[in-house]
Design an enzyme around this catalytic site. Structure first.
Site, PDB file in Angstrom:
ATOM      1  N   GLN A   1      -4.894  -1.838   9.433  1.00 36.83           N
ATOM      2  CA  GLN A   1      -4.727  -3.140   8.789  1.00 36.83           C
ATOM      3  C   GLN A   1      -5.344  -4.243   9.650  1.00 36.83           C
ATOM      4  OE1 GLN A   1      -3.338  -3.691   5.638  1.00 36.83           O
ATOM      5  NE2 GLN A   1      -4.106  -5.749   5.948  1.00 36.83           N
TER       6      GLN A   1
ATOM      7  N   LYS B   1       0.843  -1.204   0.000  1.00 37.02           N
ATOM      8  CA  LYS B   1       0.000   0.000   0.000  1.00 37.02           C
ATOM      9  C   LYS B   1       0.876   1.251   0.000  1.00 37.02           C
ATOM     10  CE  LYS B   1      -3.794  -2.509   2.084  1.00 37.02           C
ATOM     11  NZ  LYS B   1      -4.524  -2.977   3.251  1.00 37.02           N
TER      12      LYS B   1
ATOM     13  N   ASP C   1     -11.229   2.445   3.526  1.00 37.69           N
ATOM     14  CA  ASP C   1     -11.507   1.018   3.315  1.00 37.69           C
ATOM     15  C   ASP C   1     -12.985   0.784   3.006  1.00 37.69           C
ATOM     16  OD1 ASP C   1      -9.472  -0.853   3.261  1.00 37.69           O
ATOM     17  OD2 ASP C   1      -9.277  -0.970   5.449  1.00 37.69           O
TER      18      ASP C   1
END
Ligand code: NAD
Length: 285
Positions: free
Chosen positions: A97, A53, A120
């Protein structure tokens, strides 16, 4: 028929080029999109996802920072950090995460991230907006899947889409996005009785199970579009999908490979969401 391959790596490279130009323009207007990633513990897979990422963000000119916390971090400390980042105007996107250590509730974490910074697309408010078809952050993997199909001008309206897997991050939202595109959607899961029969009826077959080669060519209707979301590590260390690529590609019209399929698209859509967050929070277009 041998299927056309939808190469997520190539499509990602094209999209990243476009985003790079957009970020350059935003920078000239004084806005540098910034993504903050929080990694708790030292799960090797999570570490590698986070690295990917950061690398992709750098390629497009998006700035990013990584906050690494020990495995022993308390839920309270993590929630406090998120609240501080919610208030920090230099941070546009916040990503924690997953998975998290067991003392921390993932749901509480997701609900603490401000919906305007939820790149997200997991916050219940954003999920609700997705369901009602409002403009919002779409969860990255489903967003990537729809983008892949649109890149090939694959018609979705009126098609029978069969989604195998019902997780909150892949199966459920990808079915919803297909419904929003006017597909007729069937969800299958571990308790589904006649999986093969249902799958073999699909115009669009989405595999998000997490079992290597669970779907062979027998599960694929002639001419179907096959999207393989699965990422499974084999004994030799190589990654493979949920679909048996060799037999499925003989029947499908389009198919995504693993690797170089949905995986790279997930990160690319995260970058898209980060740019969207930056523009939304600063009211700069
Ligand atoms: P999950 O474990 O949360 O969900 C798996 C789903 O598969 C469940 O809903 C379960 O009901 C269903 N299932 C399990 N066994 C089944 C069976 N025998 N028949 C039918 N359905 C069955 O997984 P997830 O987070 O949705 O991920 C699924 C796969 O996709 C995993 O391999 C994961 O690594 C991969 N993944 C890939 C990306 C990407 O970017 N490409 C992103 C997220 C997840």
């Amino acid at each position: 028929m041998t299927a056309q391959i939808i190469n997520g790596k190539e499509l990602s490279a094209d999209l990243k080029q476009e985003m790079k130009a957009e970020v350059e323009t935003l920078k000239q207007k004084g806005l540098t999109p910034h993504l903050t990633v929080i990694l708790v513990g030292d799960n090797p897979a999570s570490k590698s996802y986070v690295k990917g990422k950061e690398k992709a963000a750098a390629e497009t000119g998006i700035s990013s920072s990584l906050i690494e916390l020990p495995d022993s971090t308390s839920e309270n400390d993590l929630l406090q950090l998120i609240k501080e980042l919610n208030e920090d105007t230099s941070v546009h996107g916040i990503l924690v995460q997953l998975p998290l250590p067991e003392q921390i509730s993932e749901q509480k974490v997701i609900e603490t991230i401000h919906p305007d910074k939820d790149v997200d697309g997991f916050h219940p408010i954003n999920i609700g907006k997705m369901m009602t078809g409002e403009d919002t952050f779409l969860p990255c993997t489903p967003y990537g899947i729809i983008t892949m199909m649109k890149s090939k001008n694959i018609p979705l309206e009126g098609k029978h889409a069969v989604v195998i897997g019902r997780s909150n991050i892949v199966g459920k939202p990808v079915g919803q996005l297909l419904l929003n595109e006017n597909a007729t959607v069937t969800y299958c899961h571990s308790k589904t009785k006649n999986l093969k029969e249902l799958a073999a009826n699909a115009d669009i077959l989405i595999a998000a199970i997490g079992r290597a080669h669970a779907l062979t060519g027998e599960y694929v209707k002639d001419g179907a579009v096959v999207i393989d979301v699965g990422i499974n590590r084999q004994a030799d260390g190589k990654l493979t999908g949920d679909v048996d690529f060799e037999s499925a590609k003989e029947k499908a019209s389009f198919i995504t490979p693993v690797p170089r399929g949905v995986g790279p698209m997930t990160i690319t859509m995260l970058l898209k969401n980060t740019i969207k967050a930056a523009k939304g929070l600063s009211a700069i277009e």
